[in-house]
Scaffold this motif. Structure first.
Motif, PDB file in Angstrom:
ATOM      1  N   TRP A 123     -36.417  14.265  -3.531  1.00 34.29           N
ATOM      2  CA  TRP A 123     -35.498  13.617  -2.604  1.00 34.29           C
ATOM      3  C   TRP A 123     -35.345  14.518  -1.390  1.00 34.29           C
ATOM      4  O   TRP A 123     -35.023  15.708  -1.531  1.00 34.29           O
ATOM      5  CB  TRP A 123     -34.125  13.383  -3.251  1.00 34.29           C
ATOM      6  N   SER A 124     -35.611  13.986  -0.219  1.00 37.38           N
ATOM      7  CA  SER A 124     -35.444  14.747   1.012  1.00 37.38           C
ATOM      8  C   SER A 124     -33.990  14.660   1.461  1.00 37.38           C
ATOM      9  O   SER A 124     -33.503  13.578   1.802  1.00 37.38           O
ATOM     10  CB  SER A 124     -36.359  14.200   2.113  1.00 37.38           C
ATOM     11  N   ARG A 125     -33.308  15.798   1.463  1.00 42.24           N
ATOM     12  CA  ARG A 125     -31.923  15.829   1.931  1.00 42.24           C
ATOM     13  C   ARG A 125     -31.850  15.577   3.431  1.00 42.24           C
ATOM     14  O   ARG A 125     -30.895  14.987   3.921  1.00 42.24           O
ATOM     15  CB  ARG A 125     -31.280  17.180   1.604  1.00 42.24           C
ATOM     16  N   THR A 157     -42.391  14.256  -7.150  1.00 41.34           N
ATOM     17  CA  THR A 157     -41.667  13.409  -6.202  1.00 41.34           C
ATOM     18  C   THR A 157     -40.264  13.968  -6.038  1.00 41.34           C
ATOM     19  O   THR A 157     -39.599  14.277  -7.030  1.00 41.34           O
ATOM     20  CB  THR A 157     -41.598  11.967  -6.734  1.00 41.34           C
ATOM     21  N   ARG A 178     -33.991  13.810   5.363  1.00 43.78           N
ATOM     22  CA  ARG A 178     -34.391  12.467   5.796  1.00 43.78           C
ATOM     23  C   ARG A 178     -33.750  11.364   4.962  1.00 43.78           C
ATOM     24  O   ARG A 178     -33.834  10.188   5.324  1.00 43.78           O
ATOM     25  CB  ARG A 178     -35.919  12.332   5.747  1.00 43.78           C
ATOM     26  N   GLY A 179     -33.148  11.744   3.820  1.00 48.35           N
ATOM     27  CA  GLY A 179     -32.509  10.752   2.979  1.00 48.35           C
ATOM     28  C   GLY A 179     -33.488   9.761   2.388  1.00 48.35           C
ATOM     29  O   GLY A 179     -33.242   8.552   2.359  1.00 48.35           O
ATOM     30  N   GLU A 180     -34.630  10.286   1.896  1.00 49.23           N
ATOM     31  CA  GLU A 180     -35.638   9.399   1.310  1.00 49.23           C
ATOM     32  C   GLU A 180     -36.489  10.173   0.305  1.00 49.23           C
ATOM     33  O   GLU A 180     -36.500  11.398   0.299  1.00 49.23           O
ATOM     34  CB  GLU A 180     -36.534   8.805   2.406  1.00 49.23           C
ATOM     35  N   TYR A 181     -37.203   9.413  -0.512  1.00 46.17           N
ATOM     36  CA  TYR A 181     -38.114  10.021  -1.473  1.00 46.17           C
ATOM     37  C   TYR A 181     -39.386  10.463  -0.770  1.00 46.17           C
ATOM     38  O   TYR A 181     -39.805   9.848   0.213  1.00 46.17           O
ATOM     39  CB  TYR A 181     -38.454   9.032  -2.601  1.00 46.17           C
ATOM     40  N   TRP A 182     -39.996  11.541  -1.279  1.00 43.85           N
ATOM     41  CA  TRP A 182     -41.304  11.936  -0.776  1.00 43.85           C
ATOM     42  C   TRP A 182     -42.162  12.423  -1.930  1.00 43.85           C
ATOM     43  O   TRP A 182     -41.691  13.099  -2.837  1.00 43.85           O
ATOM     44  CB  TRP A 182     -41.226  12.961   0.344  1.00 43.85           C
ATOM     45  N   ARG A 197     -27.867   7.235  -6.663  1.00 45.24           N
ATOM     46  CA  ARG A 197     -28.638   6.049  -6.292  1.00 45.24           C
ATOM     47  C   ARG A 197     -29.138   5.365  -7.559  1.00 45.24           C
ATOM     48  O   ARG A 197     -29.274   6.016  -8.584  1.00 45.24           O
ATOM     49  CB  ARG A 197     -29.832   6.453  -5.407  1.00 45.24           C
ATOM     50  N   PRO A 225     -43.664  14.172   6.701  1.00 39.57           N
ATOM     51  CA  PRO A 225     -42.893  13.744   5.531  1.00 39.57           C
ATOM     52  C   PRO A 225     -42.760  14.754   4.408  1.00 39.57           C
ATOM     53  O   PRO A 225     -41.744  14.789   3.765  1.00 39.57           O
ATOM     54  CB  PRO A 225     -43.642  12.489   5.080  1.00 39.57           C
TER      55      PRO A 225
END
Lengths: 146, 146
Positions: B78-80, B76, B82-86, B23, A4
């Motif tokens: 934004w993963s480009r 924190t 995976r399209g999700e926060y990490w 978002r 991740p």
């Protein structure tokens, strides 16, 4: 499944699906092959004053801007607003003499070490990062480490 | 096929024409109003080891990632891909405790000062910028200054 907090292998959404530059360039093909560009063909260039803690600015390079930076020793960027190349300091006199350039692990960002003449920011400040935002959260470990 | 940037006065090509986040976010509207995002709603985040010369990595934040960074004290992104926060370090243990965040003069980049635990790079190296590119050009003034 990618770890991740690691960059994923393969092309990013938003990276150039063709794998090629947006504009013609004389950049060494061996370097060009390592780049992972945004959808508009750009890399983020982090500019640091060589040998200091100062991060001066962030600008954008396409392949040809990187080629010119590497081969002239003068920091050269792509202007997204004007759609043209610009050599830092060409009009302001606030030149950036390039000491080193490094590509990051996933090929989408550059770290450019320069000798900055005068202020880097168009506002006259030394760096462009002069608007502090409030950090209100303090993690437990950070408190313990303080 | 990527469309080359077209010159355009005013808003940047590639910036969010709506002026809003991609978002939903709880980010302070006064901060959100100062941001100039890429077409996919992101800001470039330059991450530096607090108090040192080290630029550790470059990652991406949308409004909500910035909100979480400011309010939790944990970096924190934004993963480009995976399209999700990490949250940096959530799986690797290589946490980033946030000491300061600054927005640049034109609102499209952040400088995030952190206490980095362990290596920042997924390769195990301290920083992500470990691929040096050859600078072959040396400007006259740089020679004189050396």
């Amino acid at each position: 499944m990618p770890v991740p907090d690691a960059p994923s292998p393969g092309a990013l959404p938003g990276s150039d699906p063709s794998g090629g530059p947006a504009r013609p360039s004389h950049l060494d093909p061996a370097i060009a092959a390592r780049l992972r560009r945004t959808s508009d063909g750009l890399l983020a260039a982090v500019v640091r004053q060589y040998g200091s803690t100062e991060v001066l600015m962030l600008a954008w390079m396409d392949d040809e801007a990187l080629h010119r930076t590497l081969t002239t020793g003068r920091a050269t960027y792509w202007s997204r607003s004007r759609g043209e190349y610009w050599v830092k300091g060409a009009t302001s006199g606030h030149h950036q003499y390039v000491r080193a350039v490094a590509l990051d692990c996933d090929g989408d960002a550059l770290l450019v070490d320069v000798d900055q003449v005068g202020p880097a920011c168009h506002t006259g400040r030394r760096t462009c990062f002069h608007n502090n935002l409030p950090v209100t959260g303090v993690s437990g470990e950070r408190q313990a480490r303080s």
